[in-house]
Every structure is written in structure tokens, then in C-alpha cells.
Design a protein around this motif. Sequence first.
Motif, PDB file in Angstrom:
ATOM      1  N   VAL A 141      42.735  48.963  39.985  1.00  0.00           N
ATOM      2  CA  VAL A 141      42.064  48.470  38.779  1.00  0.00           C
ATOM      3  C   VAL A 141      40.574  48.307  39.059  1.00  0.00           C
ATOM      4  O   VAL A 141      40.183  47.753  40.085  1.00  0.00           O
ATOM      5  CB  VAL A 141      42.665  47.117  38.318  1.00  0.00           C
ATOM      6  CG1 VAL A 141      41.961  46.623  37.063  1.00  0.00           C
ATOM      7  CG2 VAL A 141      44.166  47.270  38.063  1.00  0.00           C
ATOM      8  N   PHE A 142      39.754  48.791  38.129  1.00  0.00           N
ATOM      9  CA  PHE A 142      38.302  48.723  38.265  1.00  0.00           C
ATOM     10  C   PHE A 142      37.688  48.165  36.991  1.00  0.00           C
ATOM     11  O   PHE A 142      38.265  48.268  35.908  1.00  0.00           O
ATOM     12  CB  PHE A 142      37.711  50.121  38.516  1.00  0.00           C
ATOM     13  CG  PHE A 142      38.242  50.792  39.753  1.00  0.00           C
ATOM     14  CD1 PHE A 142      37.605  50.635  40.971  1.00  0.00           C
ATOM     15  CD2 PHE A 142      39.379  51.585  39.703  1.00  0.00           C
ATOM     16  CE1 PHE A 142      38.086  51.246  42.115  1.00  0.00           C
ATOM     17  CE2 PHE A 142      39.875  52.203  40.839  1.00  0.00           C
ATOM     18  CZ  PHE A 142      39.221  52.032  42.041  1.00  0.00           C
ATOM     19  N   ASN A 143      36.502  47.569  37.136  1.00  0.00           N
ATOM     20  CA  ASN A 143      35.729  47.150  35.971  1.00  0.00           C
ATOM     21  C   ASN A 143      34.956  48.345  35.417  1.00  0.00           C
ATOM     22  O   ASN A 143      34.401  49.140  36.177  1.00  0.00           O
ATOM     23  CB  ASN A 143      34.742  46.046  36.342  1.00  0.00           C
ATOM     24  CG  ASN A 143      35.428  44.736  36.655  1.00  0.00           C
ATOM     25  OD1 ASN A 143      36.436  44.398  36.034  1.00  0.00           O
ATOM     26  ND2 ASN A 143      34.902  44.001  37.609  1.00  0.00           N
ATOM     27  N   LYS A 144      34.946  48.477  34.105  1.00  0.00           N
ATOM     28  CA  LYS A 144      34.130  49.494  33.454  1.00  0.00           C
ATOM     29  C   LYS A 144      32.892  48.806  32.901  1.00  0.00           C
ATOM     30  O   LYS A 144      33.001  47.788  32.217  1.00  0.00           O
ATOM     31  CB  LYS A 144      34.905  50.187  32.342  1.00  0.00           C
ATOM     32  CG  LYS A 144      34.122  51.321  31.676  1.00  0.00           C
ATOM     33  CD  LYS A 144      34.990  52.049  30.676  1.00  0.00           C
ATOM     34  CE  LYS A 144      34.215  53.130  29.953  1.00  0.00           C
ATOM     35  NZ  LYS A 144      33.742  54.190  30.873  1.00  0.00           N
ATOM     36  N   VAL A 145      31.736  49.328  33.236  1.00  0.00           N
ATOM     37  CA  VAL A 145      30.486  48.696  32.817  1.00  0.00           C
ATOM     38  C   VAL A 145      29.794  49.532  31.754  1.00  0.00           C
ATOM     39  O   VAL A 145      29.932  50.756  31.705  1.00  0.00           O
ATOM     40  CB  VAL A 145      29.538  48.473  34.022  1.00  0.00           C
ATOM     41  CG1 VAL A 145      30.163  47.532  35.025  1.00  0.00           C
ATOM     42  CG2 VAL A 145      29.176  49.791  34.679  1.00  0.00           C
ATOM     43  N   GLY A 146      29.060  48.842  30.903  1.00  0.00           N
ATOM     44  CA  GLY A 146      28.276  49.502  29.865  1.00  0.00           C
ATOM     45  C   GLY A 146      26.986  48.747  29.649  1.00  0.00           C
ATOM     46  O   GLY A 146      26.821  47.604  30.103  1.00  0.00           O
TER      47      GLY A 146
END
Length: 207
Positions: free
Chosen positions: A24-29
Motif C-alpha cells: 500500500v502506498f500514498n498517492k500524492v497530488g
Amino acid sequence: HVEGTVPQASDVIIDVRGPETIEVFNKVGRAGPIWVNTGKVSISGIPTLLLVFSTRPVHNCLCRSEIDRCELDAAAIKSKIKIEPRAMASEVVADEFLKLKYRQKSYQLANTGIQMEDPAEVGQHYTLDFIWPKNAAPGTYVVRVCACQGGNVEDSLEVPLKVVEVGFPAMIADLAKDRPATYGIISVVVAVLAGFGIDFFTTRIFN
């Protein structure tokens, strides 16, 4: 170290792979001038570790369909990646995930490395020596040896490879698991001593 014997005029492919898991990874924007987390991405369907070694480049040993069936190159692995939620599934996410695996040395797909001896009556002897990735977690891995001829896998053999911690790391891991109270006390004492030690040396140096 891996060694064995294959029929004469065979190419050899050895792959070492770990179990499948969900990462699981964080998605950044971007939100204005700053970057923030916009959600989480879970990736599964592929092994945690994949090391591929061969007598020649894999695409010279096997046809495309066999490479895909045995999952031996980046294209074959990429086709197996599962990304959730599906709305975030994209080529970019898959490519960046594979780049991360390459940087971590968890995926090594372009290493020939296998040495072949001169043919004998009973076949051809091969040997392989490789360095185990430092970040590979303890667990059971699978080593698969494929004897290839005419672009196909003529025979294969799989053996389990159990990786365990030994020495001081194993002692610390066992202590944390079996005696958490003792582990906690020792950790606090070590931290306190380290703090006093740094303070002592800093004072001596600057005085």
C-alpha cells in the motif's frame, strides 16, 4: 550458490521469487503550491522479490509466449500487476512501482550470470553465484531452474529457499517478539545511555 546439470545444448534460466503480497502506498497530488496525500493505492499480483539469471538474454532463450507464461521480464510482470482502486490504475502507477522495485534491488531482470562448463556425456554443468538483496525479508522463497531449447522450456525444477535471520538481528527479533517488556526496558536504557554519551562527547569537543 546454485548448480546442476542440464541436457547438452540447453540454455538455462534461473529465477528466484518471493511470495505475493499487497503493498500500500500514498498517492500524492498538488493542491495549490503544496503536495498532499490524495488517497491510497494498493498493488498486488506480483512477487515481492524477482531475480532472473540466464546463460543468454531471456528473449534469446525463449519465445514471447513462454516468457509471459513464466513471468520472466518486465512486460510479463507488468501485465500481472493489480492496482486498487481501479480508478487510479494507470501505466504511470505500474511503471513507477517497477522503478521502485529496481531501485530497491528487489527486481533484477537483466542479469545473465550463469556459467556453463564444457559438455560431458551426462549433460552440461552450470553454476550461479549471486548476492542476496539486503532488503529481502525473512521468509520462504522459490528457486526455479528451467532448461530451454528451441524457444521453449523443456524441463524445470523448483526448490524452496528459506531465509532466516541469524546472529544479533535474530536475537533482537526474538526478544521483541517473545519478551516485549524486556525489549522495551532495554531499548529505553540504550536510548538514555546514548543520549548521555552524545551529551558527554559534545561537551568535551566544544570545551
